[in-house]
Design a protein around this motif. Structure first.
Motif, PDB file in Angstrom:
ATOM      1  N   ALA A  56      11.212  -1.490   0.572  1.00  0.00           N
ATOM      2  CA  ALA A  56       9.866  -1.832   0.113  1.00  0.00           C
ATOM      3  C   ALA A  56       9.032  -2.462   1.217  1.00  0.00           C
ATOM      4  O   ALA A  56       7.838  -2.183   1.353  1.00  0.00           O
ATOM      5  N   PHE A  57       9.660  -3.328   2.016  1.00  0.00           N
ATOM      6  CA  PHE A  57       8.928  -4.043   3.061  1.00  0.00           C
ATOM      7  C   PHE A  57       9.105  -3.406   4.436  1.00  0.00           C
ATOM      8  O   PHE A  57       8.631  -3.936   5.430  1.00  0.00           O
ATOM      9  N   GLN A  58       9.806  -2.253   4.476  1.00  0.00           N
ATOM     10  CA  GLN A  58       9.987  -1.497   5.715  1.00  0.00           C
ATOM     11  C   GLN A  58      10.627  -2.351   6.803  1.00  0.00           C
ATOM     12  O   GLN A  58      10.161  -2.417   7.948  1.00  0.00           O
ATOM     13  N   ILE A  59      11.709  -3.050   6.420  1.00  0.00           N
ATOM     14  CA  ILE A  59      12.445  -3.873   7.367  1.00  0.00           C
ATOM     15  C   ILE A  59      13.926  -3.553   7.229  1.00  0.00           C
ATOM     16  O   ILE A  59      14.338  -2.812   6.335  1.00  0.00           O
ATOM     17  N   THR A  60      14.756  -4.110   8.118  1.00  0.00           N
ATOM     18  CA  THR A  60      16.191  -3.889   8.036  1.00  0.00           C
ATOM     19  C   THR A  60      16.781  -4.709   6.898  1.00  0.00           C
ATOM     20  O   THR A  60      16.188  -5.688   6.434  1.00  0.00           O
ATOM     21  N   ARG A  61      17.965  -4.326   6.451  1.00  0.00           N
ATOM     22  CA  ARG A  61      18.616  -5.079   5.375  1.00  0.00           C
ATOM     23  C   ARG A  61      18.947  -6.493   5.829  1.00  0.00           C
ATOM     24  O   ARG A  61      18.917  -7.433   5.040  1.00  0.00           O
ATOM     25  N   LYS A 130       7.293  10.923   1.797  1.00  0.00           N
ATOM     26  CA  LYS A 130       6.761   9.721   2.442  1.00  0.00           C
ATOM     27  C   LYS A 130       7.886   8.726   2.732  1.00  0.00           C
ATOM     28  O   LYS A 130       9.031   8.927   2.336  1.00  0.00           O
ATOM     29  N   LYS A 131       7.528   7.622   3.411  1.00  0.00           N
ATOM     30  CA  LYS A 131       8.538   6.652   3.846  1.00  0.00           C
ATOM     31  C   LYS A 131       9.385   6.118   2.698  1.00  0.00           C
ATOM     32  O   LYS A 131      10.590   5.931   2.831  1.00  0.00           O
ATOM     33  N   LEU A 132       8.754   5.860   1.554  1.00  0.00           N
ATOM     34  CA  LEU A 132       9.478   5.248   0.444  1.00  0.00           C
ATOM     35  C   LEU A 132      10.230   6.269  -0.401  1.00  0.00           C
ATOM     36  O   LEU A 132      11.062   5.903  -1.224  1.00  0.00           O
ATOM     37  N   GLY A 133       9.917   7.543  -0.229  1.00  0.00           N
ATOM     38  CA  GLY A 133      10.649   8.573  -0.951  1.00  0.00           C
ATOM     39  C   GLY A 133      10.316   8.669  -2.423  1.00  0.00           C
ATOM     40  O   GLY A 133      11.175   9.052  -3.229  1.00  0.00           O
ATOM     41  N   PRO A 166       8.272   0.830  -5.023  1.00  0.00           N
ATOM     42  CA  PRO A 166       8.520  -0.547  -4.589  1.00  0.00           C
ATOM     43  C   PRO A 166       8.002  -1.590  -5.569  1.00  0.00           C
ATOM     44  O   PRO A 166       7.228  -1.270  -6.486  1.00  0.00           O
ATOM     45  N   PRO A 167       8.421  -2.844  -5.399  1.00  0.00           N
ATOM     46  CA  PRO A 167       7.952  -3.912  -6.285  1.00  0.00           C
ATOM     47  C   PRO A 167       6.430  -3.922  -6.400  1.00  0.00           C
ATOM     48  O   PRO A 167       5.719  -3.970  -5.398  1.00  0.00           O
ATOM     49  N   HIS A 168       5.950  -3.865  -7.646  1.00  0.00           N
ATOM     50  CA  HIS A 168       4.518  -3.795  -7.906  1.00  0.00           C
ATOM     51  C   HIS A 168       4.244  -4.340  -9.302  1.00  0.00           C
ATOM     52  O   HIS A 168       5.173  -4.616 -10.065  1.00  0.00           O
ATOM     53  N   THR A 169       2.977  -4.499  -9.625  1.00  0.00           N
ATOM     54  CA  THR A 169       2.587  -4.922 -10.964  1.00  0.00           C
ATOM     55  C   THR A 169       1.475  -4.017 -11.474  1.00  0.00           C
ATOM     56  O   THR A 169       0.761  -3.379 -10.692  1.00  0.00           O
ATOM     57  N   HIS A 170       1.343  -3.978 -12.795  1.00  0.00           N
ATOM     58  CA  HIS A 170       0.184  -3.362 -13.442  1.00  0.00           C
ATOM     59  C   HIS A 170      -0.551  -4.496 -14.155  1.00  0.00           C
ATOM     60  O   HIS A 170      -0.099  -4.965 -15.207  1.00  0.00           O
ATOM     61  N   PRO A 171      -1.658  -4.971 -13.596  1.00  0.00           N
ATOM     62  CA  PRO A 171      -2.305  -6.166 -14.147  1.00  0.00           C
ATOM     63  C   PRO A 171      -2.881  -5.988 -15.543  1.00  0.00           C
ATOM     64  O   PRO A 171      -3.165  -6.975 -16.212  1.00  0.00           O
ATOM     65  N   ARG A 172      -3.029  -4.733 -15.994  1.00  0.00           N
ATOM     66  CA  ARG A 172      -3.656  -4.516 -17.299  1.00  0.00           C
ATOM     67  C   ARG A 172      -2.772  -3.752 -18.277  1.00  0.00           C
ATOM     68  O   ARG A 172      -3.264  -3.281 -19.305  1.00  0.00           O
ATOM     69  N   ALA A 173      -1.474  -3.614 -17.993  1.00  0.00           N
ATOM     70  CA  ALA A 173      -0.689  -2.752 -18.880  1.00  0.00           C
ATOM     71  C   ALA A 173       0.794  -3.085 -18.896  1.00  0.00           C
ATOM     72  O   ALA A 173       1.378  -3.471 -17.882  1.00  0.00           O
ATOM     73  N   THR A 174       1.391  -2.888 -20.066  1.00  0.00           N
ATOM     74  CA  THR A 174       2.836  -2.780 -20.218  1.00  0.00           C
ATOM     75  C   THR A 174       3.211  -1.330 -19.930  1.00  0.00           C
ATOM     76  O   THR A 174       2.447  -0.411 -20.219  1.00  0.00           O
TER      77      THR A 174
END
Length: 278
Positions: A56-61, A130-133, A166-174
């Motif tokens: 998600a943050f495009q870094i190493t583990r 894309k990078k995140l697949g 990746p980790p995200h939110t939907h501010p207006r929805a379940t």
């Protein structure tokens, strides 16, 4: 929200001062909740998989494990607001109107057609190169005008092997999600509270359903070696998406590295490197 500063630095400069500051805030909820990004993402209990965070943050583990030690955060309070209920049978969005309202004004019902309630294309796989697949194909009011005022939308999400939404939110929805093909490792993190930032995870197989409560940080990861497809329904005609890494490290203009370094308890050089990834 009304925010009123009661006491601030005596300097007239735009740079932060060296005296204490006090502020008063009013929030439009009896229990607004708070999601502190660093706490929720890097301090959840149990922790989010370092494989998920690294991608998600495009870094190493190893770097992800280091960031897991950061427990202070960028304050990010999310105001939740549900869509208004319709007052007529339908209110097809009039995209040509220049009138600005919260949502879209209604098209004249006399010129509404069946096509206003129709969308074609969810049978087609999205590009996961894309990078995140992963790839999200959204069917919201911007794609389907008939959804205006109905408080619902949907998405198709395609995941390559090891692909991540990746980790995200939907501010207006379940969001309620079902796996159509393949498997998914999914999870969400609760807001800050006495026992907050709890991580709830589940491994989903074909036909399984999982719900992500409104506004909470969540993710989906395909741990397998075959493609995965999922369909999600969301309780807003336009739920919005805030991807944590993009918002925190890729904002335009960027958030001050001094702010982020203190929030994540790392040095400015690390923050500058993270911002360069976005």
């Amino acid at each position: 929200m009304c925010l009123c500063s009661l006491r601030a630095s005596s300097t007239s400069s735009s740079t932060p001062g060296h005296t204490n500051t006090v502020a008063i805030g009013a929030l439009s909820s009896q229990n607004p909740g708070t999601i502190t990004i660093a706490n929720a993402v890097f301090g959840s209990k149990p922790p989010i998989s370092d494989e998920v965070l690294a991608k998600a943050f495009q870094i190493t583990r190893m770097a992800a494990k280091t960031l897991l030690l950061a427990l202070l955060a960028v304050a990010s309070s999310l105001a939740m607001a549900s869509d208004p209920s319709p007052l007529q049978d339908f209110c097809v969005a009039d995209k040509a109107s220049k009138v600005l309202v919260n949502g879209f004004v209604c098209k004249d019902p006399k010129v509404v057609k069946a096509e206003d309630f129709f969308f074609r294309g969810l049978d087609k796989a999205g590009d996961t190169g894309k990078k995140l697949g992963s790839n999200v194909t959204a069917v919201n009011v911007n794609k389907l005008a008939g959804l205006n005022t109905l408080g619902i939308s949907m998405v198709r999400i395609d995941y390559a092997p090891k692909g991540l939404n990746p980790p995200h939110t939907h501010p207006r929805a379940t969001e309620i999600l079902t796996v159509i093909e393949g498997q998914l490792f999914v999870g969400f993190v609760t807001s800050n509270s006495d026992n907050g930032n709890r991580l709830f995870t589940k491994m989903l197989k074909k036909g399984d359903v999982f719900v992500f409560p409104e506004g909470l940080i969540h993710f989906q990861f395909n741990p397998g070696y075959t493609n995965t497809v999922a369909i999600g329904a969301l309780s807003s005609q336009n739920p919005g998406t805030i991807t944590v890494a993009d918002a925190v490290f890729g904002s335009k203009p960027p958030i001050s590295d001094e702010v982020l370094a203190k929030a994540f308890q790392v040095d400015k050089k690390t923050i500058d490197w993270l911002q360069a990834q976005f």
